[in-house]
Design a protein around this motif. Sequence first.
Motif, PDB file in Angstrom:
ATOM      1  N   LEU A  83      -7.253   0.778  12.354  1.00 12.86           N
ATOM      2  CA  LEU A  83      -7.165  -0.283  10.491  1.00 12.86           C
ATOM      3  C   LEU A  83      -7.237   1.394   9.556  1.00 12.86           C
ATOM      4  O   LEU A  83      -5.656   0.607   9.198  1.00 12.86           O
ATOM      5  CB  LEU A  83      -8.414  -1.158  10.735  1.00 12.86           C
ATOM      6  CG  LEU A  83      -8.355  -1.889  11.174  1.00 12.86           C
ATOM      7  CD1 LEU A  83      -9.429  -2.765  11.274  1.00 12.86           C
ATOM      8  CD2 LEU A  83      -7.295  -2.512  11.191  1.00 12.86           C
ATOM      9  N   LYS A  84      -7.154   2.050  10.036  1.00 10.83           N
ATOM     10  CA  LYS A  84      -7.712   2.788   8.195  1.00 10.83           C
ATOM     11  C   LYS A  84      -6.196   3.384   8.796  1.00 10.83           C
ATOM     12  O   LYS A  84      -5.754   3.735   7.677  1.00 10.83           O
ATOM     13  CB  LYS A  84      -8.487   4.059   8.917  1.00 10.83           C
ATOM     14  CG  LYS A  84      -8.536   4.634   7.357  1.00 10.83           C
ATOM     15  CD  LYS A  84      -9.749   5.709   7.357  1.00 10.83           C
ATOM     16  CE  LYS A  84      -9.564   7.289   7.955  1.00 10.83           C
ATOM     17  NZ  LYS A  84     -10.819   7.534   8.274  1.00 10.83           N
ATOM     18  N   ILE A  85      -5.777   4.401   9.159  1.00  7.28           N
ATOM     19  CA  ILE A  85      -4.264   4.326   9.644  1.00  7.28           C
ATOM     20  C   ILE A  85      -2.995   3.877   9.441  1.00  7.28           C
ATOM     21  O   ILE A  85      -2.232   3.743   8.394  1.00  7.28           O
ATOM     22  CB  ILE A  85      -4.065   4.812  11.085  1.00  7.28           C
ATOM     23  CG1 ILE A  85      -5.336   6.103  11.682  1.00  7.28           C
ATOM     24  CG2 ILE A  85      -2.916   6.044  11.061  1.00  7.28           C
ATOM     25  CD1 ILE A  85      -4.926   7.218  13.254  1.00  7.28           C
ATOM     26  N   ILE A  86      -2.904   2.087   9.767  1.00  5.96           N
ATOM     27  CA  ILE A  86      -2.201   1.310   9.697  1.00  5.96           C
ATOM     28  C   ILE A  86      -2.644   1.085   8.161  1.00  5.96           C
ATOM     29  O   ILE A  86      -1.595   0.816   7.490  1.00  5.96           O
ATOM     30  CB  ILE A  86      -2.864   0.250  10.099  1.00  5.96           C
ATOM     31  CG1 ILE A  86      -2.114   0.424  11.977  1.00  5.96           C
ATOM     32  CG2 ILE A  86      -1.216  -0.652  10.043  1.00  5.96           C
ATOM     33  CD1 ILE A  86      -0.997   1.596  12.389  1.00  5.96           C
ATOM     34  N   GLN A  87      -3.948   1.124   7.490  1.00  6.19           N
ATOM     35  CA  GLN A  87      -3.496   0.770   5.891  1.00  6.19           C
ATOM     36  C   GLN A  87      -2.555   1.950   4.610  1.00  6.19           C
ATOM     37  O   GLN A  87      -1.930   1.703   4.207  1.00  6.19           O
ATOM     38  CB  GLN A  87      -4.479   0.799   5.750  1.00  6.19           C
ATOM     39  CG  GLN A  87      -5.151   0.397   4.286  1.00  6.19           C
ATOM     40  CD  GLN A  87      -4.629  -1.171   3.589  1.00  6.19           C
ATOM     41  OE1 GLN A  87      -4.693  -2.290   4.041  1.00  6.19           O
ATOM     42  NE2 GLN A  87      -3.380  -1.119   2.691  1.00  6.19           N
ATOM     43  N   PHE A  88      -3.024   3.375   5.281  1.00  2.00           N
ATOM     44  CA  PHE A  88      -2.254   5.224   4.785  1.00  2.00           C
ATOM     45  C   PHE A  88      -0.686   4.051   4.756  1.00  2.00           C
ATOM     46  O   PHE A  88       0.076   4.641   3.764  1.00  2.00           O
ATOM     47  CB  PHE A  88      -3.069   5.815   5.582  1.00  2.00           C
ATOM     48  CG  PHE A  88      -2.677   6.645   5.020  1.00  2.00           C
ATOM     49  CD1 PHE A  88      -2.918   7.536   3.461  1.00  2.00           C
ATOM     50  CD2 PHE A  88      -1.864   7.422   5.551  1.00  2.00           C
ATOM     51  CE1 PHE A  88      -2.446   8.350   3.377  1.00  2.00           C
ATOM     52  CE2 PHE A  88      -1.026   8.978   4.634  1.00  2.00           C
ATOM     53  CZ  PHE A  88      -1.401   9.189   3.938  1.00  2.00           C
ATOM     54  N   GLU A  89      -0.772   4.221   5.853  1.00  2.00           N
ATOM     55  CA  GLU A  89       0.910   3.951   6.204  1.00  2.00           C
ATOM     56  C   GLU A  89       1.139   3.363   5.804  1.00  2.00           C
ATOM     57  O   GLU A  89       2.318   3.600   4.826  1.00  2.00           O
ATOM     58  CB  GLU A  89       1.563   3.872   8.026  1.00  2.00           C
ATOM     59  CG  GLU A  89       0.615   5.332   8.589  1.00  2.00           C
ATOM     60  CD  GLU A  89       1.923   6.689   8.748  1.00  2.00           C
ATOM     61  OE1 GLU A  89       3.113   6.393   8.114  1.00  2.00           O
ATOM     62  OE2 GLU A  89       1.270   7.584   8.534  1.00  2.00           O
ATOM     63  N   ASN A  90       0.851   1.520   5.845  1.00  2.00           N
ATOM     64  CA  ASN A  90       1.362   0.673   4.758  1.00  2.00           C
ATOM     65  C   ASN A  90       1.324   0.878   3.157  1.00  2.00           C
ATOM     66  O   ASN A  90       2.447   1.021   2.685  1.00  2.00           O
ATOM     67  CB  ASN A  90       0.856  -0.866   4.931  1.00  2.00           C
ATOM     68  CG  ASN A  90       0.439  -1.247   6.364  1.00  2.00           C
ATOM     69  OD1 ASN A  90       1.940  -0.958   6.918  1.00  2.00           O
ATOM     70  ND2 ASN A  90      -0.376  -1.886   6.576  1.00  2.00           N
ATOM     71  N   ASP A  91       0.711   1.682   3.438  1.00  2.00           N
ATOM     72  CA  ASP A  91       0.318   1.846   1.234  1.00  2.00           C
ATOM     73  C   ASP A  91       1.289   2.701   0.927  1.00  2.00           C
ATOM     74  O   ASP A  91       2.256   3.286   0.147  1.00  2.00           O
ATOM     75  CB  ASP A  91      -1.325   2.539   0.701  1.00  2.00           C
ATOM     76  CG  ASP A  91      -2.165   2.008   1.322  1.00  2.00           C
ATOM     77  OD1 ASP A  91      -1.275   0.562   0.895  1.00  2.00           O
ATOM     78  OD2 ASP A  91      -3.319   2.086   1.263  1.00  2.00           O
ATOM     79  N   LEU A  92       1.776   4.074   2.352  1.00  2.00           N
ATOM     80  CA  LEU A  92       2.151   4.590   2.085  1.00  2.00           C
ATOM     81  C   LEU A  92       3.519   4.471   1.827  1.00  2.00           C
ATOM     82  O   LEU A  92       4.684   5.224   1.038  1.00  2.00           O
ATOM     83  CB  LEU A  92       2.889   6.397   2.744  1.00  2.00           C
ATOM     84  CG  LEU A  92       2.592   7.725   2.629  1.00  2.00           C
ATOM     85  CD1 LEU A  92       2.015   8.629   1.182  1.00  2.00           C
ATOM     86  CD2 LEU A  92       2.897   8.397   3.761  1.00  2.00           C
ATOM     87  N   ASN A  93       4.062   3.555   2.389  1.00  2.00           N
ATOM     88  CA  ASN A  93       5.714   3.215   3.185  1.00  2.00           C
ATOM     89  C   ASN A  93       5.807   1.758   3.015  1.00  2.00           C
ATOM     90  O   ASN A  93       6.391   1.054   3.605  1.00  2.00           O
ATOM     91  CB  ASN A  93       6.002   3.042   4.666  1.00  2.00           C
ATOM     92  CG  ASN A  93       5.574   4.807   4.716  1.00  2.00           C
ATOM     93  OD1 ASN A  93       6.836   5.622   4.379  1.00  2.00           O
ATOM     94  ND2 ASN A  93       4.974   5.067   5.893  1.00  2.00           N
TER      95      ASN A  93
END
Length: 256
Positions: free
Chosen positions: A11-21
């Motif tokens: 979830l942390k990885i997905i959230q980071f990628e969503n924020d980044l992209n």
Amino acid sequence: MKFRFNKKEALKIIQFENDLNSGQGDQQDLTEAAILSVKQMRKNMLNNAGDKIKAIIQKYLPNENISIQEIRSLEEKINKKVKKYEITRNENQLEEIFHLIHLWGGNTGRNIYVMGGGFKKNIRISSYKKLIDAAIDFSQIDELVNQISIFKSNSSNICTPFITKHTRFFSQQNKLLPFLPIYDSLLSAGLMQKWSNKYKKYKRLNIPSSPAKKIGQNELSFYWMNMIELSNELKMSLNKLERILFNHFRNAKNQS
């Protein structure tokens, strides 16, 4: 319970990628690391496989200098061939598809070409057909896992990571669970843990267990069920989810 899935990390990885992209809805391309891996695999196939396989490589990836765009194009061509196979179920189409998926999958799959007498000695197309037909038609995860176990027992020099690269492509045609994700050492080390009786705690799974063994079958089922649950929770397709996590763990490994 023998296994644990690190949902918090995912979830942390997905959230980071969503924020980044933010706003980018398409599936990510593979990272630049894929270029070297595919290039090495291409070289091994050209140097160690027969004329038929060499002709396939020259047709679909003729140039030594490979780009991410060409790898994406190769993936799209494989998807089209898989869709055609789902309609025809023509066994004669399968060997070409097999080699293209192995080429796309990269150099860690080279063993079937360089060990044990080469492709014809290591892989039976009749067994492969049963595997990929199961990937298209399964209604329960255990049906596919069981067929993976049978395929592994009938094959040599191929393990869970590459078997699931093949089922990944063919399961795109499954009506219930399209695109069951790859399960390789990057994803097992990043997301999966196994209970250790010796240490009395969960330990990271650095390498997927063999599906020829019951523990490997249970491990793969557990991983897939948790990825499906995460996909449903996030309302994100399994192929998009897989690619984000895979790219993250590959980048992390290359930077360490």
